[in-house]
Design a protein around this motif. Structure first.
Motif: not given
Lengths: 110, 120
Positions: B37, B39, B44-45, B47, B50, B59-60, B95, B105-107
């Motif tokens: 991820v 910034q 903002g963040l 994506w 993954l 995937d991008y 990050y 989900g993630f994080g």
């Protein structure tokens, strides 16, 4: 332009409740419950506070709650405390292994 | 204690390349999806990408597809992001974040971030 829409700012006094919305589409928030919320303090990495739209990770106070209705997810912070002042971001699965973020909401504790 | 530590950021000219690393410890790295991820300064963040736990799938985001390549070495508990054809708009803190177990989900854990600056 962010794929998910959040209000740029929100505010509340200590002890009050504030709700932040996150609006997507029928192809993301409306289709999947994979909605997360993150809290980010200045200069810090984000912190996960809600996942699967309504679940709280271990250690996150129950003052933080999440909900979802249709294409909109919401984060409610109850009993506002000074340390809740931060940026909040929603994220949602957009299908096809893609993830979306909202533009972020700056929460001010008055 | 779970830790993610990014490295490899720096200043690079437009059109240049950079490889970021993310070293994981304190957990079984090989069973987790992993994400990048970014910034941009004051923004903002976003994506980025993954990767499957065994590295078999990636995937991008459209903005980096064809320029960035995500990979992992589970023997070294390390994640990579090879960034080519860099543009000014790629300037950001990058990050790495761990995927959630038992759901998408993630994080639940993030690294401290590494700054990539693309400028001449």
């Amino acid at each position: 332009q962010s794929a998910l829409t959040q209000p740029p700012s929100a505010s509340g006094s200590p002890g009050q409740s504030v709700t932040i919305s996150c609006t997507g589409a029928s192809s993301d928030i409306g289709r999947y419950n994979y909605v997360s919320w993150y809290q980010q303090h200045p200069g810090k990495a984000p912190k996960l506070i809600i996942y699967d739209a309504t679940k709280r990770p271990s250690g996150v106070p129950d003052r933080f709650s999440g909900s979802k209705s249709g294409n909109t997810a919401s984060l409610t912070v109850s009993g506002l405390q000074a340390e809740d002042e931060a940026d909040y971001y929603c994220s949602a699965f957009g299908g096809g292994n893609n993830w979306l973020f909202g533009g972020g909401t700056k929460l001010t504790v008055l | 204690e779970v830790q993610l530590v990014e490295s490899g950021g720096g200043l690079v000219q437009p059109g240049g390349s950079l490889r970021l690393s993310c070293a994981g410890s304190g957990f079984t790295f090989s069973i987790y999806w992993m994400h990048w991820v970014r910034q941009a300064p004051g923004k903002g963040l976003v994506w980025v990408s993954l990767i499957h736990p065994d590295g078999s799938g990636t995937d991008y985001a459209d903005s980096v597809k064809g320029r960035f390549t995500m990979s992992r070495d589970n023997a070294k508990n390390t994640l990579y992001l090879q960034m080519n054809s860099l543009r000014a708009e790629d300037t950001a803190v990058y990050y790495c974040a761990r995927g959630l177990r038992g759901t998408s989900g993630f994080g639940d854990y993030w690294g401290q971030g590494t700054l990539v600056s693309v400028s001449s």
